[in-house]
Write an enzyme that holds these catalytic residues in place. Structure first.
Site, PDB file in Angstrom:
ATOM      1  N   CYS A 148       0.826  -1.209   0.000  1.00 34.41           N
ATOM      2  CA  CYS A 148       0.000   0.000   0.000  1.00 34.41           C
ATOM      3  C   CYS A 148       0.864   1.265   0.000  1.00 34.41           C
ATOM      4  O   CYS A 148       0.409   2.330  -0.401  1.00 34.41           O
ATOM      5  CB  CYS A 148      -0.964   0.003   1.182  1.00 34.41           C
ATOM      6  SG  CYS A 148      -0.159  -0.166   2.782  1.00 34.41           S
ATOM      7  N   LYS A 206      -4.666  -8.985   4.946  1.00 34.29           N
ATOM      8  CA  LYS A 206      -3.758  -8.790   6.089  1.00 34.29           C
ATOM      9  C   LYS A 206      -4.111  -7.538   6.889  1.00 34.29           C
ATOM     10  O   LYS A 206      -4.221  -7.570   8.111  1.00 34.29           O
ATOM     11  CB  LYS A 206      -2.310  -8.720   5.597  1.00 34.29           C
ATOM     12  CG  LYS A 206      -1.304  -8.844   6.709  1.00 34.29           C
ATOM     13  CD  LYS A 206       0.025  -9.333   6.195  1.00 34.29           C
ATOM     14  CE  LYS A 206       0.900  -9.796   7.353  1.00 34.29           C
ATOM     15  NZ  LYS A 206       2.147 -10.392   6.909  1.00 34.29           N
TER      16      LYS A 206
END
Length: 419
Positions: free
Chosen positions: A58, A196
């Site tokens: 990210c 996650k």
């Protein structure tokens, strides 16, 4: 360190972009899912790239690899993402040789993370290296570098408190909810996506909000059920997404999709709704902000949240940097050894040729020639000679390049770069 680290004519590069200069939208353009990573690696192989690994999280997308020119790696990235070369040039970085090595050490050790001390990236690097190795795209240099970066990361984690305290994207999101939502324990919270970040956020939500009205939705329901079972939470079908959004006070989105999965057309609620988008690329369309009562908070905003924990972590940076330099020195020493290994090997082969020729002469001269004894003595002498040369080449008081050239000249050696 200007010497080649790959086959003749190629250099080691790190190319990529991160949260430092690229906002979430641009990072989304260069984001790689698992299929895109595999396509990129296969394309690299078809293009004759010797060795590379690719990571996409990210906060950053990076390629570490060997090329004659960094544009070969940049093209691979742009060919397999929505990003353009022009966009890349505006926000990216390119490091070569020793700078690329230093960059990987800082990234893998959590010093370059958006939230200082976040060690998630090291597992990403190891996973990426494992995939490259399966495809035959991990040479000795890059494999050793990953090993040493992992070693530095472990030491920093064990020998400093740079990752102490609860500071991560998932914790920052929960911290934001706690600071901005009144009576949070009585609110309806919906978590959409259980990857996650979603799992970590879920754990932090349960731990810190004391809320028993948390609902999970995931496209694959059994994944959500496994996590829900751990925390005794409610799971709803993906088909119930719109209904559950409209029942919610807080919506956390972490789906990992390549396109927005939530937009204003899914929302009909009249009560205030806080949406936290923890995804790259963005999974919540900006048009939700057109709706009255809807607040949209994205990952980049959450990552700017600093607290005492983060300030304490900063005090451990000097020790972490010392550890990196220590491990990097060990890696560079190994590199130097690799540099003269072909010459030492060629020298040893030359001495073995001398030995065979001399044994042949003595065998003809001496009637009771002791073959085994002569073999043992000559091999021991050869080993001692090559060891002496190796120690000399490691000595920092002498120029390695000049010594190598002299050894090659005196013994008339031809060395192979693959030795």
């Amino acid at each position: 360190m200007n010497q080649n680290h790959g086959s003749r004519g190629t250099y080691f590069y790190a190319i990529g972009l991160s949260y430092k200069k690229a906002d979430a939208e641009i990072r989304g353009h260069f984001s790689l899912d698992d299929a895109a990573k595999l396509n990129l690696l296969n394309q690299a192989q078809a293009n004759g790239i010797e060795s590379l690994i690719v990571t996409s999280t990210c906060n950053r997308t990076e390629i570490y690899g060997f090329a004659e020119h960094p544009f070969q790696l940049i093209k691979l990235l742009c060919d397999n993402t929505k990003g353009t070369v022009e966009e890349f040039q505006d926000v990216a970085y390119v490091y070569k040789s020793s700078e690329a090595i230093s960059h990987m050490f800082r990234v893998g050790s959590g010093l370059d993370s958006q939230i200082l001390g976040d060690f998630e990236i090291i597992s990403q690097l190891k996973k990426s290296a494992s995939l490259s190795k399966k495809l035959g795209l991990l040479n000795t240099f890059l494999e050793r570098l990953i090993t040493m970066v992992t070693q530095a990361s472990k030491r920093i984690k064990n020998e400093t408190e740079i990752s102490s305290g609860a500071t991560s994207v998932s914790f920052a999101s929960v911290q934001y909810i706690l600071n901005n939502v009144t009576e949070v324990s009585n609110k309806n919270i919906l978590l959409f996506g259980t990857g996650k970040i979603g799992r970590n956020t879920c754990e932090n939500l349960v731990k810190h909000t004391k809320n028993e009205q948390i609902t999970l939705i995931n496209r694959t329901k059994d994944k959500a059920e496994r996590i829900a079972g751990k925390f005794n939470l409610l799971v709803k079908d993906y088909s119930n997404l719109q209904e559950e959004i409209n029942n919610s006070d807080v919506l956390v989105v972490a789906t990992g999709a390549q396109n927005p999965t939530v937009d204003k057309h899914l929302i009909q609620t009249k009560k205030p709704l806080l949406i936290l988008d923890l995804s790259i690329p963005k999974n919540v369309h900006e048009n939700v902000t057109e709706l009255e009562g809807v607040t949209l908070i994205h990952l980049d905003h959450l990552s700017q949240i600093t607290d005492e924990t983060l300030e304490k972590r900063k005090t451990h940076i000097p020790v972490a940097e010392t550890i990196i330099e220590d491990v990097k020195k060990e890696f560079n020493s190994w590199l130097e050894t690799r540099k003269f290994a072909p010459t030492i090997k060629a020298l040893k082969n030359k001495l073995l040729d001398f030995k065979l020729a001399e044994l042949d002469v003595q065998r003809k001269k001496i009637s009771d020639f002791n073959e085994a004894q002569a073999e043992l003595i000559s091999n021991n002498i050869i080993q001692k000679i090559t060891n002496h040369f190796a120690h000399h080449l490691k000595d920092e008081d002498f120029s390695t390049n000049e010594s190598l050239e002299l050894i090659k000249k005196v013994f008339q050696l031809e060395t192979s770069t693959n030795a």
